[in-house]
Design an enzyme around this catalytic site. Sequence first.
Site, PDB file in Angstrom:
ATOM      1  N   SER A 672       0.262   8.570  -3.969  1.00 18.53           N
ATOM      2  CA  SER A 672      -0.262   9.425  -2.960  1.00 18.53           C
ATOM      3  C   SER A 672       0.345  10.645  -2.587  1.00 18.53           C
ATOM      4  O   SER A 672       0.551  11.580  -3.522  1.00 18.53           O
ATOM      5  CB  SER A 672      -0.561   8.685  -1.821  1.00 18.53           C
ATOM      6  OG  SER A 672      -1.434   9.307  -0.868  1.00 18.53           O
ATOM      7  N   ASP A 758     -12.164   6.540  -3.517  1.00 23.93           N
ATOM      8  CA  ASP A 758     -10.800   6.984  -2.383  1.00 23.93           C
ATOM      9  C   ASP A 758     -11.368   7.954  -1.752  1.00 23.93           C
ATOM     10  O   ASP A 758     -11.828   9.243  -2.233  1.00 23.93           O
ATOM     11  CB  ASP A 758      -9.979   7.312  -3.327  1.00 23.93           C
ATOM     12  CG  ASP A 758      -8.462   7.480  -2.519  1.00 23.93           C
ATOM     13  OD1 ASP A 758      -8.412   7.464  -1.209  1.00 23.93           O
ATOM     14  OD2 ASP A 758      -7.579   7.658  -3.384  1.00 23.93           O
ATOM     15  N   HIS A 794      -8.578   4.067  -2.092  1.00 26.72           N
ATOM     16  CA  HIS A 794      -7.210   4.431  -2.153  1.00 26.72           C
ATOM     17  C   HIS A 794      -6.170   3.308  -2.407  1.00 26.72           C
ATOM     18  O   HIS A 794      -4.946   3.887  -2.878  1.00 26.72           O
ATOM     19  CB  HIS A 794      -6.925   5.237  -0.793  1.00 26.72           C
ATOM     20  CG  HIS A 794      -5.587   6.136  -0.910  1.00 26.72           C
ATOM     21  ND1 HIS A 794      -5.296   7.246  -1.505  1.00 26.72           N
ATOM     22  CD2 HIS A 794      -4.304   5.718  -0.143  1.00 26.72           C
ATOM     23  CE1 HIS A 794      -4.291   7.867  -1.636  1.00 26.72           C
ATOM     24  NE2 HIS A 794      -3.636   7.005  -0.521  1.00 26.72           N
TER      25      HIS A 794
END
Length: 827
Positions: A672, A758, A794
């Site tokens: 991320s 996501d 995600h």
Amino acid sequence: FFFPKRFQTMALLSFGKRQAVLALSLARSSVCFTTFTTSVTNHHQHSRLNIIRSMTSQQSIEPPTPRRDEDRYVLAGKLKPNDVGYADPKNPKNPLLRQSESSTEALLDPPVKIPDPYGWMRDESRTNQEVLDHLKAENEYTEKLTGHLEGLRSDLYNEMLAGIKETDYTVPSPKGEYLYYSRTYEGKSYKSYCRAPIENDNYIDQAKSWDGTKESPILPGEVAYLDVNELAKGKNYCSIGQASTSPSSKLLAYTVDFTGDEVCGLHIRDIESDATIDHDETLECSGSVKWGNDDKTVFYLKMDEQKRPYQLYRRTVGSKEPDELLYEEPNELYWVSMTKSFDEKYIFVSSRSKETSEIHFLDLTDSNAPLQCVAERRKKVLYSVRHRAGYWYITTNVGGTPNMRLMVSPAVANSGDQWVDMVDQNGNIMFEGGYDRTITGMTSFVSHAVATGREGGLPQIWVITYDSANSSDVTNFVQLQFSEDAYDAGFGSNLDCTADSVVIAYDSLVTPLSYIKIPLESPTDSSVRTVLKEQEVVGYDKSQYACERTTVTSRDGSANIPVSIVYRKDAMDKVKAGATVPTHLYGYGSYGACMEASFRNTRRTLLDRGMIYVIAHVRGGGEMGRNWYEEPNGAKYLCKKNTFNDFVDCARWLIDDRKITTPEQLSCEGRSAGGLLIGASINQAPELFKMALLGVPFVDVICTMIDASIPLTIVEWEEWGNPNEEKYHQYMMEYSPINNVKAGAKYPACLLTGGLHDPRVQYWEPTKLAAEQRYKSSPESGPTCIKIDMTAGHFSASDRYKYLKELSFDYAFLLDQLGLANKKSSQ
């Protein structure tokens, strides 16, 4: 956890861990408003797109060659009505917001064109056939290139699984008449929420005497009140937001996400009959749900089109009347979250940006009580609130302190001018907000409180004793001590505010997780502590491993970067003898989030093949307090490059100073916002790394952050800056990974992962970066591979077995590129 920030990720999920580990993450999507006239066809593309060879396979495989639109761009800055991107795509009659309402910074004028040749890969609907075909081609290419690793993946998966006690339970925690815990079962992907009636105080010994079988209850009278395996049947994804029993303990409220997009449905069940008594299929909410003071009232949060929680509703269970809107936050810089005080007397509603917060409270003991404000928002003042015995306990940076301080006031509305620092038994301020110590959390019991925070770069726990159950005067303030140099410590499961003990969780890089019960009256007396449960790691011999904590001096000499290192002793013996060994460097460095020195069973698959594992606690995290994150010396806004420089400095230190490894033996990883870290670092120094793992990486920084129609962009302007503004534009352009791929440079092998659904880091970000790297980098670069999970969001797979298979895939790629594919585990 539901934090008011997009870069939140539950990564490296470990079975038996007290919580999912935050490896924190990004959530962006980028509607790239563009014009385009020229498309580069496949045969005109850079020679980098010719042939890729796997290290251990001689088969030649050609990667996908996506269309490249050279004239496609997005505009950053001040736009006119006729400019592309002026209008809000969801409300075409309205202009798209270019900066926050409170910003006084000048917009770029005239606007600046940002090249976006792969912008066509963005498809909000996830139905565009060209895009889907390309994602399929990318997945097929990756599978072909790595197909020879199937045996290694299987070995890694089996090793990870072998170290896990698949049929297990969490520590029972008392609340009311019941003990609450969860169970996992061999072969089942999800946990089951359980409870059993409290029959006596000997429940821990009873649980320890469980025979270890699936069929046997952990405690007498056990009831599984929510079996997530049943919910997940026929679903590709299933994640519980929250599950909470009602005040009478007869009902269950839970939220569940079946797609990975973090949009949940709300369900109310009768526990005894297992019947659903309230569910509106049209109601979409965030993951938070709280009960009122009876079985008829629940509170939940709704999200706007950008998936920002912004409204608090009160719902009467089973009623046909419309739910009551109690609070709405119109400012898109702010996220709304909801908590319930530990004594269950108040609902707290927090509206929070990255730099400012405001909290309202609702008295649950008074059905006619209005929502009231604890203290009105003040620019760049953050605060959070706990309640105990008629007092607010506030953690805040009011006064501009570099770290959070602890204050107290009467529990009344508009109390901001009554906040005073809490002092200990000697009159010393306990947490003054200075550079050396910070408070990050607090749980208030009847006569005590337990605070968590940081000091010396490590997590710490303090126990506070009050003069009486109705007083805020402190009679004792002590800090718990831990013997290892690097560790992780925090709260375990504590559900009862009247308890006379606290359960903490402790582990380290080499010590598996344990839960320890500490009497609040004698917190420093180790002889009266009770180990409630220790993580069982099959085949693990702690004596074969070691860890250390050291620091690396930053390139400008202004910071000492903490580094945690874990290894098998025989691997470090080779280094001491003058050899170098394969090494994996992990980092994050954003949002003030801490990467703790905690235990991971899955990490052993690397260590047992002779690798050394290193965590670089770079600036941008919170390991050294908020000043490690905030301007001017942290890594936010116009000092964000410190994050990337620190990581590269740690890599150079491992190679040149500590002489543990070489560039041909060094891999790196981040997820991320950590993916941004890796993308920027390999652009800065591609020659230092042999291989890079970028999980759901935020790498298309400019295209994402100029576009307010993308979920969470506005919120993140107070994290990275706004590239529409003159102040931030050039600085952000200089580190945005996709805008800084070096032409002709030899890049490490890269594996980029993403999830089609996501909402935090959209699938097209890693997909676009892979195309850009292949187009610009040297043909001598390692392979660039994409793996898009077409069913996840995600937070990777919700299925624990699928998660391990995905991690085995990543680690097999890593080991292959380091030449370790054929090296057997030492176990």
